[in-house]
Scaffold this motif. Structure first.
Motif, PDB file in Angstrom:
ATOM      1  N   THR A   1       2.175  -5.043  -0.910  1.00 15.35           N
ATOM      2  CA  THR A   1       1.798  -5.158  -2.321  1.00 15.35           C
ATOM      3  C   THR A   1       0.543  -4.323  -2.548  1.00 15.35           C
ATOM      4  O   THR A   1      -0.408  -4.398  -1.771  1.00 15.35           O
ATOM      5  CB  THR A   1       1.509  -6.630  -2.687  1.00 15.35           C
TER       6      THR A   1
ATOM      7  N   ASP B   1      -3.636 -10.271   6.623  1.00 11.72           N
ATOM      8  CA  ASP B   1      -5.089 -10.223   6.450  1.00 11.72           C
ATOM      9  C   ASP B   1      -5.753 -11.560   6.756  1.00 11.72           C
ATOM     10  O   ASP B   1      -6.868 -11.597   7.268  1.00 11.72           O
ATOM     11  CB  ASP B   1      -5.431  -9.804   5.011  1.00 11.72           C
TER      12      ASP B   1
ATOM     13  N   ALA C   1       3.153  -3.613   6.964  1.00 11.78           N
ATOM     14  CA  ALA C   1       4.585  -3.837   6.685  1.00 11.78           C
ATOM     15  C   ALA C   1       5.445  -3.154   7.753  1.00 11.78           C
ATOM     16  O   ALA C   1       6.513  -3.662   8.123  1.00 11.78           O
ATOM     17  CB  ALA C   1       4.947  -3.340   5.292  1.00 11.78           C
TER      18      ALA C   1
ATOM     19  N   SER D   1       5.192   1.091   3.748  1.00  9.52           N
ATOM     20  CA  SER D   1       3.933   0.542   4.255  1.00  9.52           C
ATOM     21  C   SER D   1       2.831   1.578   4.064  1.00  9.52           C
ATOM     22  O   SER D   1       2.998   2.723   4.463  1.00  9.52           O
ATOM     23  CB  SER D   1       4.111   0.205   5.736  1.00  9.52           C
TER      24      SER D   1
ATOM     25  N   SER E   1      -2.060 -12.629  -7.460  1.00  7.29           N
ATOM     26  CA  SER E   1      -0.889 -11.724  -7.476  1.00  7.29           C
ATOM     27  C   SER E   1      -0.306 -11.629  -6.066  1.00  7.29           C
ATOM     28  O   SER E   1       0.210 -10.591  -5.664  1.00  7.29           O
ATOM     29  CB  SER E   1      -1.278 -10.325  -7.980  1.00  7.29           C
TER      30      SER E   1
END
Ligand SMILES: Cc1cc2nc3c(=O)[nH]c(=O)nc-3n(C[C@H](O)[C@H](O)[C@H](O)COP(=O)(O)O)c2cc1C
Length: 166
Positions: free
Chosen positions: A55, A144, A15, A10, A96
């Protein structure tokens, strides 16, 4: 030592927070490590692995996983199972979204049984390599934009994993 371990990478804490929620949902039956702090030796004896990554870049794996994943994937996974979750931002990175889990999947799917795939219904995004035939290779989480859905998504997912991790 439990049979289940959660390994997460993270960069900004999302995460990590999701990994701790997953641990809570396993009712104390899962250990947890930040990949930044571990060696293969410490994690090689578990039966079931929950791999969590955020990501970064454009569909890239979180930085701490970059170094650890290749050697991790070379472990002996006989009789073991792996589930993957990825953090992403489906609005700012709509083409993505949560693709880091595909990087994990590609590295591991021919060595170990991957479980915990979820349908892509209910997610809003334009494109992701982590979806195939309407199924994600793991669980995408979007703190988010859709943080209000996280708890429910995790609870459902962990119930699914409890049936696999026996
Ligand atoms: C530089 C950067 C690149 C990102 N690239 C992607 C991306 O390609 N796909 C995606 O779904 N999210 C992307 N994100 C969003 C993060 O994955 C998301 O905010 C996540 O919750 C961060 O988790 P962390 O705090 O654990 O690092 C990116 C974020 C940053 C800062």
């Amino acid at each position: 030592m439990n049979k289940i371990v959660i390994l997460y990478g993270s960069s900004g804490g999302n995460a990590a927070s999701v990994a701790r929620q997953v641990q809570d949902l396993f009712d104390g039956n899962a250990d947890i490590f930040n990949v930044m702090d571990i060696t293969l030796k410490e994690v090689k004896d578990y039966s079931y692995y929950v791999i969590g990554t955020s990501t970064t870049g454009i569909g890239d794996l979180q930085d701490d996983w970059e170094g650890f994943l290749p050697s991790f994937a070379r472990m002996d996974f006989s009789g073991k199972k792996v589930a993957i979750f990825a953090l992403g931002d489906s609005a700012s990175y709509s083409t993505s979204f949560a693709e880091s889990m595909k990087v994990v999947y590609d590295e591991m799917h021919d060595k170990v049984q991957i479980v915990g795939q979820v349908p892509d219904e209910g997610y809003t995004y334009d494109d992701s390599t982590a979806v195939s035939n309407g199924m994600w290779v793991g669980l995408p989480i979007d703190e988010d934009n859709e943080y209000d859905l996280t708890q429910e998504r995790l609870a459902k997912w962990v119930e699914m994993l409890k049936k696999e991790f026996v």
